[in-house]
Write an enzyme that holds these catalytic residues in place. Structure first.
Site, PDB file in Angstrom:
ATOM      1  N   LYS A  27      -2.880  -9.414   5.337  1.00  0.00           N
ATOM      2  CA  LYS A  27      -3.295  -9.656   4.024  1.00  0.00           C
ATOM      3  C   LYS A  27      -1.819  -8.166   4.053  1.00  0.00           C
ATOM      4  O   LYS A  27      -1.869  -7.926   2.731  1.00  0.00           O
ATOM      5  CB  LYS A  27      -4.155  -8.596   3.354  1.00  0.00           C
ATOM      6  CG  LYS A  27      -5.611  -9.583   4.156  1.00  0.00           C
ATOM      7  CD  LYS A  27      -6.477  -8.807   3.717  1.00  0.00           C
ATOM      8  CE  LYS A  27      -7.689  -8.956   4.657  1.00  0.00           C
ATOM      9  NZ  LYS A  27      -9.043  -8.142   5.043  1.00  0.00           N
ATOM     10  N   PHE A  28      -1.304  -8.314   4.461  1.00  0.00           N
ATOM     11  CA  PHE A  28       0.649  -8.049   4.316  1.00  0.00           C
ATOM     12  C   PHE A  28       0.507  -6.267   4.078  1.00  0.00           C
ATOM     13  O   PHE A  28       1.386  -5.988   3.336  1.00  0.00           O
ATOM     14  CB  PHE A  28       1.577  -8.587   3.515  1.00  0.00           C
ATOM     15  CG  PHE A  28       0.917  -9.920   3.858  1.00  0.00           C
ATOM     16  CD1 PHE A  28       1.053 -10.427   5.141  1.00  0.00           C
ATOM     17  CD2 PHE A  28       0.658 -10.710   2.636  1.00  0.00           C
ATOM     18  CE1 PHE A  28       1.504 -11.692   4.891  1.00  0.00           C
ATOM     19  CE2 PHE A  28       0.387 -12.415   3.625  1.00  0.00           C
ATOM     20  CZ  PHE A  28       1.422 -12.703   4.632  1.00  0.00           C
ATOM     21  N   CYS A  29      -1.048  -5.667   4.197  1.00  0.00           N
ATOM     22  CA  CYS A  29      -0.625  -4.223   3.456  1.00  0.00           C
ATOM     23  C   CYS A  29      -0.746  -4.310   2.088  1.00  0.00           C
ATOM     24  O   CYS A  29       0.221  -3.641   1.206  1.00  0.00           O
ATOM     25  CB  CYS A  29       0.766  -3.058   3.843  1.00  0.00           C
ATOM     26  SG  CYS A  29      -0.336  -2.845   5.930  1.00  0.00           S
ATOM     27  N   ALA A  30      -0.751  -5.268   1.449  1.00  0.00           N
ATOM     28  CA  ALA A  30      -1.311  -5.543  -0.044  1.00  0.00           C
ATOM     29  C   ALA A  30      -2.595  -6.012  -0.722  1.00  0.00           C
ATOM     30  O   ALA A  30      -2.597  -6.950  -1.184  1.00  0.00           O
ATOM     31  CB  ALA A  30       0.070  -6.802  -0.379  1.00  0.00           C
TER      32      ALA A  30
ATOM     33  N   HIS B  25       1.252  -1.369  -0.027  1.00  0.00           N
ATOM     34  CA  HIS B  25      -0.167   0.211  -0.447  1.00  0.00           C
ATOM     35  C   HIS B  25       0.731   1.261  -0.045  1.00  0.00           C
ATOM     36  O   HIS B  25       0.433   2.446  -0.328  1.00  0.00           O
ATOM     37  CB  HIS B  25      -1.264   0.216   0.488  1.00  0.00           C
ATOM     38  CG  HIS B  25      -2.169  -1.005   0.821  1.00  0.00           C
ATOM     39  ND1 HIS B  25      -2.268  -1.043   1.936  1.00  0.00           N
ATOM     40  CD2 HIS B  25      -2.396  -1.494   0.214  1.00  0.00           C
ATOM     41  CE1 HIS B  25      -3.533  -2.472   1.428  1.00  0.00           C
ATOM     42  NE2 HIS B  25      -3.364  -2.791   0.298  1.00  0.00           N
TER      43      HIS B  25
END
Ligand code: PLP
Length: 429
Positions: free
Chosen positions: A387-390, A149
Site C-alpha cells: 500500500k506504499f505507505c499511502a 503517510h
C-alpha cells in the site's frame, strides 16, 4: 575501495554530448541503455531452476541504488573523515568544510534563496516532522488525501490538519483546495510534488500561487520529484521543500529540509542537545538560529556529502537528459502494460499526463504479493507490492489490499523494461 564497486558503464551526458546534436535522433535512443552507472548495476540474483540472472531493480521509488559518482565521493570523504564542528585538527576542518559545502550544494541544487535555511535531517519523514514542529502554534495545515503517510501523519498529530479529498481530475481538486483555503485561512499547504503510487506530477507553480493567494505557505514533499525533475524554491516560489538522500541515489541515511528561516528560528529546537546551543547554564540555555538550531547531536556528515555528490551528478547529467531517458522508458513500460490482459494501471487524476518513472498497477486474479513474488522468484525482478505507505488513497481508489509498483531511474535500461513486461506477460497468459 572504489575499484571493487560494481557498475554498469553506459551512456553518460558527456558521451551523449560528444555525439553532437540533436542528441536523440532515431538512431540513438538513450532509453535503450541505462543513463548512469549505479553501484550494483550488474548484480546477479538466484532464480528458480538454480539459475542466476542480473537483478532488474524496479524499486527506485522506494530506494534508488547509489550512483557510482556518489559512492566515490562518499569513499573520498570517508578517507578523510574526522569530527565535524568540533576539532581544530586538519581533518576535522576538512570534514566540517565538506559538510557545510554540502549544505550550499543542496541549496543550489533546489534553487534555495540566499536566506533560506538548509537543515540536514534523516529523511523526508524526519523533515516533515520538523516542519510540523515549526508550524506556528495557531496555524492549520491543508493536505490532500493522496499523500504518503510521511506527509499526513506528522500533520494529523498536530491536530491542526484539514484533509481535502482529491477529485478524479486535478482541475476539480484544485478548485476543492481553493474552496478550502478560501473558507478558512491556513498557515500551510503541504503537498506532494509527485505521487509515490502513480508517479503523477503535480503542477507546483499553480499550487504555490494558490497557497500564496490565500495567505498560506507551501511545503512540497519532493521525495519522488528531485531525482526526476528540476525544482527551484526561488523560481517556483516554494516556501519549504523536503526530500531524502536514498531516493536521489545517495542511500546513506540523510535527508533535507530547505526553506524560510523565520519559522525555523522561532520554533524550539527540534532536538535539544549539543551543537544547537550558543550558551548553556544549568538554569537556562540560549539556542542558535540557523540550521544548527535543529541539528543537535553529531550530524550525518557522510550522508550529507553523499546527497551533495548526487546533486552534482544529477546537475552534470542534466534534467533534460534524465527526462528523455525516463519518458522513453515510461512510454515503453506503459505500452507494455497496456498490452497485457487483466493488468489495470493506477491513476489518481484523469487530467494529469506528466509522470515520473513510476507505474502502479493491479493484476486480475492475483494479489500484489503473488505478482511481486513471482517476478522475484522466477525472473530476478524487484518490484514493490503493498500500500506504499499511502493507505487512504489506495483505499479510495478501490485497492485497499494493495497494488504493484514498478519504478525506475538512471540505472534502468529498456532491456529491463522488456524483461518486466515479458515476465508479466507469462504470468497473465
Ligand atoms: N514522501 C513520499 C512522496 C515518498 O514516496 C516517501 C517514501 O517513499 C516519503 C515521503 C518518505 O520518505 P522517507 O522514507 O525517506 O522518509
Amino acid at each position: 575501495m572504489t575499484a571493487v564497486l560494481d557498475t554498469t558503464v553506459t551512456v553518460t551526458a558527456d558521451v551523449v554530448a560528444e555525439q553532437g546534436t540533436p542528441i536523440f535522433d532515431e538512431g540513438h535512443c538513450p532509453g535503450t541503455t541505462s543513463l548512469a552507472p549505479v553501484v550494483g548495476g550488474t548484480q546477479t540474483v538466484p532464480v528458480s531452476g538454480g539459475r542466476e540472472v542480473r537483478y532488474a531493480n524496479f524499486d527506485y521509488a522506494a530506494s534508488a541504488p547509489a550512483l557510482t559518482e556518489v559512492a566515490e565521493a562518499f569513499t573520498a570523504a570517508l578517507g578523510q573523515y574526522a569530527s565535524v564542528h568540533r576539532g581544530a585538527g586538519h581533518l576535522s576542518q576538512v570534514t566540517t568544510a565538506r559538510y557545510e559545502q554540502a549544505r550550499e550544494t543542496v541549496r543550489r541544487f533546489v534553487g534555495g534563496r540566499a536566506d533560506d535555511t538548509v537543515v540536514f535531517t534523516r529523511n523526508t519523514t524526519d523533515s516533515i516532522n520538523l516542519a510540523a514542529h515549526i508550524l506556528p502554534a495557531d496555524g492549520e495545515v491543508v493536505v490532500l488525501d493522496i499523500e504518503h503517510h510521511a506527509n499526513l501523519l506528522p500533520w494529523q498529530r498536530t491536530g491542526r490538519a484539514r484533509v481535502v479529498v482529491a477529485r478524479s481530475t486535478f482541475a476539480e481538486t484544485l478548485a476543492a483546495l481553493e474552496a478550502e483555503l478560501a473558507a478558512r485561512p491556513a498557515a500551510l499547504l503541504a503537498i506532494t510534488g509527485a505521487s509515490n503510487v502513480t508517479g503523477e506530477v503535480l503542477p507546483i507553480r499553480t499550487l504555490t500561487a494558490l497557497a500564496h493567494r490565500h495567505g498560506a505557505r507551501i511545503l512540497v514533499d519532493a521525495a519522488q520529484l528531485v531525482a526526476h525533475r528540476a525544482v527551484s524554491l526561488a523560481s517556483h516560489g516554494i516556501d519549504y521543500l523536503v526530500f531524502s538522500g536514498h531516493k536521489v541515489y545517495a542511500p546513506f541515511g540523510a535527508g533535507v529540509l530547505v526553506g524560510r528561516s523565520d519559522w525555523l528560528d522561532a520554533a524550539q529546537p527540534y532536538l535539544a542537545g549539543g551543537g544547537a546551543t550558543q550558551n548553556v547554564a544549568l538554569e537556562e540555555t540560549t539556542w542558535h538560529t540557523g540550521p544548527a538550531r535543529h541539528e543537535a547531536g553529531s550530524p550525518n556528515v557522510l550522508g550529507a556529502v553523499a546527497i551533495a555528490a548526487a546533486a552534482d551528478a544529477i546537475d552534470h547529467l542534466g534534467y533534460e537528459l534524465i527526462g528523455y531517458h525516463e519518458r522513453d522508458l515510461l512510454t515503453r513500460l506503459d505500452a507494455g502494460l497496456a498490452g497485457l490482459e487483466g493488468v489495470t494501471p493506477l491513476r489518481i487524476f484523469d487530467d494529469v499526463d506528466e509522470r515520473v518513472g513510476i507505474a502502479g498497477f493491479v493484476v486480475d486474479g492475483r494479489t500484489a504479493r503473488e505478482v511481486a513474488e513471482h517476478l522475484s522468484e522466477h525472473h530476478g525482478i524487484g518490484v514493490r507490492d503493498g500500500k506504499f505507505c499511502a493507505h487512504p488513497v489506495l483505499r479510495r481508489l478501490g485497492h485497499a489490499d494493495g497494488a504493484v509498483r514498478a519504478s525506475f531511474g538512471l540505472g534502468t535500461s529498456s532491456d529491463d523494461v522488456d524483461r518486466l513486461i515479458a515476465a508479466l506477460a507469462e504470468l497473465t497468459r
